[in-house]
Design an enzyme around this catalytic site. Structure first.
Site, PDB file in Angstrom:
ATOM      1  N   ASP A  79       0.832  -1.203   0.000  1.00  0.00           N
ATOM      2  CA  ASP A  79       0.000   0.000   0.000  1.00  0.00           C
ATOM      3  C   ASP A  79       0.861   1.245   0.000  1.00  0.00           C
ATOM      4  OD1 ASP A  79      -2.781  -0.154  -0.139  1.00  0.00           O
ATOM      5  OD2 ASP A  79      -2.952  -0.847   1.935  1.00  0.00           O
ATOM      6  N   GLU A 129     -13.788  -2.447  -1.987  1.00  0.00           N
ATOM      7  CA  GLU A 129     -14.047  -2.627  -0.555  1.00  0.00           C
ATOM      8  C   GLU A 129     -15.447  -2.162  -0.187  1.00  0.00           C
ATOM      9  OE1 GLU A 129     -10.900  -1.310   2.025  1.00  0.00           O
ATOM     10  OE2 GLU A 129     -12.111  -1.552   3.832  1.00  0.00           O
TER      11      GLU A 129
HETATM   12  O1  KIV Z   1      -4.776  -1.965   4.100  1.00  0.00           O
HETATM   13  C1  KIV Z   1      -5.436  -2.986   3.872  1.00  0.00           C
HETATM   14  O2  KIV Z   1      -5.381  -3.982   4.599  1.00  0.00           O
HETATM   15  C2  KIV Z   1      -6.301  -2.985   2.696  1.00  0.00           C
HETATM   16  C3  KIV Z   1      -7.246  -4.124   2.542  1.00  0.00           C
HETATM   17  C4  KIV Z   1      -8.374  -3.952   3.465  1.00  0.00           C
HETATM   18  C5  KIV Z   1      -7.690  -4.305   1.146  1.00  0.00           C
HETATM   19  O3  KIV Z   1      -6.252  -2.089   1.931  1.00  0.00           O
END
Ligand code: KIV
Length: 275
Positions: free
Chosen positions: A94, A193
């Site tokens: 991310d 989501e």
């Molecule tokens: O940060 C995370 O765990 C996510 C998932 C919920 C897809 O983005």
């Protein structure tokens, strides 16, 4: 189990191509979050296809209320630990809040740092048309991007709630358009989501890239959960979409209470547990 890492040329490694082919075959993709070496090793050995170094680390590892405070340095640290553990799974990281929105050059620099310093395989970015120039900048460097639409936790202060998104036709239409925009830009997969199952299925059917859902129903191409939630390590988060496969919170609590008792009573260590 081998402790040797598979070669980068290993055909068994999961790539963007593998995921696209899985969608074409109608084979569902399993994805979970990972933030540390030991857990990532178990998840990889179990055969998970994608490990997401999610900024949910802010919640489950660092104890923040939202994902907003997560830093690039912290994401890189978690990603390095996960990458060191993995033989087969694709590792997606991310991009944290404030490292890509509204500034394509900053997005590119942040994504390059993640890729170079962690050796992960792809990044994930939250948002649609608002961040499309940043997405294109990252893609221009040959970095695979996974999109994320619907409930995007980095925008929690804009939404004001973690409730289901895109229940109204206008927001559903925007989500559908954003999904196509992202696919045309070149993302390799999309996370949806907390949206209605019908919309999730509609998006998955209308895109060629794999669509991975978390609370987006069964009509998408794969599922993702936060590992700490599905193992029952967290107990104060129980959305409808979450299936708990274990209740580790209680198991760990009991184990630790037994250990404390054994130490205090002198039962541990016994004769066989000392030199
Ligand atoms: O940060 C995370 O765990 C996510 C998932 C919920 C897809 O983005």
């Amino acid at each position: 189990m081998s402790t040797q890492k598979a070669s980068h040329k290993s055909p068994k490694k999961i790539t963007t191509k593998t995921l696209r082919e899985m969608k074409q075959r109608g084979e569902k993709i399993a994805m979970l979050t990972a933030y540390d070496y030991s857990m990532a090793r178990i998840l990889d050995a179990a055969g998970i296809e994608v490990l997401l170094v999610g900024d949910s680390a802010a919640n489950v590892m660092a104890g923040y209320e939202t994902t907003v405070p997560m830093t690039l340095e912290a994401m890189i640290y978690h990603a390095q630990s996960v990458v060191r553990a993995v033989d087969r799974a694709m590792v997606v990281v991310d991009m944290p809040f404030g490292t890509y929105q509204g500034n394509p050059m900053q997005a590119l620099e942040s994504a390059i740092r993640i890729m170079k310093e962690s050796e992960a395989h792809a990044v994930k970015m939250e948002g649609g048309r608002e961040i499309i120039e940043s997405v294109k900048a990252v893609l221009s460097a040959g970095i695979p991007v996974m999109g994320h639409l619907g409930l995007t936790p980095q925008s929690i202060y804009k939404f004001g709630t973690y409730a289901v998104r895109a229940t109204e036709p206008e927001e559903a239409q925007k989500l559908l358009e954003d999904a196509h925009l992202l696919e045309e830009a070149g993302i390799f997969a999309l996370v949806l989501e907390k949206i209605p199952a019908k919309l999730g299925a509609q998006v998955a059917q209308s895109l060629k890239i794999p669509v991975i859902g978390i609370g987006a129903g069964s009509g998408v191409d794969g599922q993702v959960l936060v590992t700490h939630d599905m193992l029952g390590i967290t107990i104060d988060f129980s959305p409808r979409f979450l299936r708990r496969y274990l209740n580790l919170h209680n198991d760990i609590l009991n184990a630790v209470q037994n250990y404390i008792n054994d130490v205090k009573t002198g039962d541990f260590p016994n004769e066989n547990e000392q030199y």
